[in-house]
Design a protein around this motif. Structure first.
Motif, PDB file in Angstrom:
ATOM      1  N   GLU A  57       0.762  -1.158  -0.007  1.00  0.00           N
ATOM      2  CA  GLU A  57       0.160  -0.095   0.150  1.00  0.00           C
ATOM      3  C   GLU A  57       0.895   1.407  -0.258  1.00  0.00           C
ATOM      4  O   GLU A  57       1.859   1.382   0.815  1.00  0.00           O
ATOM      5  N   ILE A  58       0.592   2.351  -0.957  1.00  0.00           N
ATOM      6  CA  ILE A  58       1.401   3.363  -1.090  1.00  0.00           C
ATOM      7  C   ILE A  58       0.689   4.663  -0.575  1.00  0.00           C
ATOM      8  O   ILE A  58       1.343   5.689  -0.577  1.00  0.00           O
ATOM      9  N   GLY A  59      -0.689   4.517  -0.438  1.00  0.00           N
ATOM     10  CA  GLY A  59      -1.391   5.696  -0.043  1.00  0.00           C
ATOM     11  C   GLY A  59      -2.794   5.060   0.065  1.00  0.00           C
ATOM     12  O   GLY A  59      -3.295   3.995   0.025  1.00  0.00           O
ATOM     13  N   GLU A  60      -3.685   6.036   0.475  1.00  0.00           N
ATOM     14  CA  GLU A  60      -5.139   5.775   0.694  1.00  0.00           C
ATOM     15  C   GLU A  60      -5.656   5.287  -0.428  1.00  0.00           C
ATOM     16  O   GLU A  60      -5.672   5.699  -1.328  1.00  0.00           O
ATOM     17  N   THR A  62      -4.569   3.185  -2.600  1.00  0.00           N
ATOM     18  CA  THR A  62      -3.524   3.140  -3.641  1.00  0.00           C
ATOM     19  C   THR A  62      -2.326   2.036  -3.480  1.00  0.00           C
ATOM     20  O   THR A  62      -1.776   1.977  -2.018  1.00  0.00           O
ATOM     21  N   TYR A  63      -2.394   1.123  -4.262  1.00  0.00           N
ATOM     22  CA  TYR A  63      -1.355  -0.062  -4.031  1.00  0.00           C
ATOM     23  C   TYR A  63      -0.420  -0.094  -5.363  1.00  0.00           C
ATOM     24  O   TYR A  63      -0.705   0.010  -6.335  1.00  0.00           O
ATOM     25  N   THR A  94      -5.317   2.043  -8.069  1.00  0.00           N
ATOM     26  CA  THR A  94      -6.438   2.623  -6.938  1.00  0.00           C
ATOM     27  C   THR A  94      -7.663   1.960  -6.981  1.00  0.00           C
ATOM     28  O   THR A  94      -8.233   1.566  -7.786  1.00  0.00           O
TER      29      THR A  94
END
Length: 168
Positions: A57-60, A62-63, A94
């Motif tokens: 996971e690199i953000g809300e 977002t992978y 996303t």
């Protein structure tokens, strides 16, 4: 009260959404350690094929999903390595509206399904540039691989022994 119920209903009905943000090559390697001598041998290749995925996971919502493919071809008679091709094809996705096992399925099967044709084309191109006969990798059923993974995981939780399934 009616407004609260409407808000709760809208939150429960959040539709599934998967968007591709970016597809890229994270790493690539092509080795042909026995060139040019390998071309003087009879071409009876034995193909080794390894496939793996990595997700973070690199953000809300977002992978990053990375599809690792390693192809090694040796000649049957001499066991000489013709070529080794390693590709890490990656994408940023996303994903909204799902969680738990559905999210795991999307990350382990649906995202790699998107990435695989890019990796397959790259491997084919690299092999061609090495002047080897065409290599056309077969499609992969990522859904079946995910279901197999779940079955093995369930068997391990139940204390049963499992055998590994490999792709060749």
């Amino acid at each position: 009260m009616a407004e609260e119920n409407q808000v709760a209903t809208e939150e429960q009905q959040t539709p599934f959404e998967m968007q591709i943000q970016r597809i890229y090559i994270k790493d690539v390697s092509f080795e042909a350690p026995n060139l040019p001598n390998i071309f003087h041998q009879e071409w009876k290749p034995q193909l080794g094929f390894d496939l793996d995925t990595e997700t973070r996971e690199i953000g809300e919502d977002t992978y990053e999903v990375v599809l690792h493919i390693n192809v090694q071809t040796t000649l049957e008679d001499s066991n000489d390595v013709a070529f080794i091709c390693e590709v890490k094809q990656a994408g940023v996705f996303t994903i909204k509206g799902i969680e738990g096992i559905q999210l795991a399925h999307c990350l382990a099967a649906k995202c790699p399904e998107v990435l695989y044709p890019y990796a397959r084309e790259l491997i084919s191109s690299l092999v061609n540039r090495g002047t080897f006969p065409a290599l056309n990798l077969s499609p992969v059923n990522f859904d079946a691989l995910f279901m197999d993974y779940l079955a093995r995981q369930q068997a391990e939780e139940n204390g049963e022994s499992t055998t590994n399934t490999t792709l060749n």
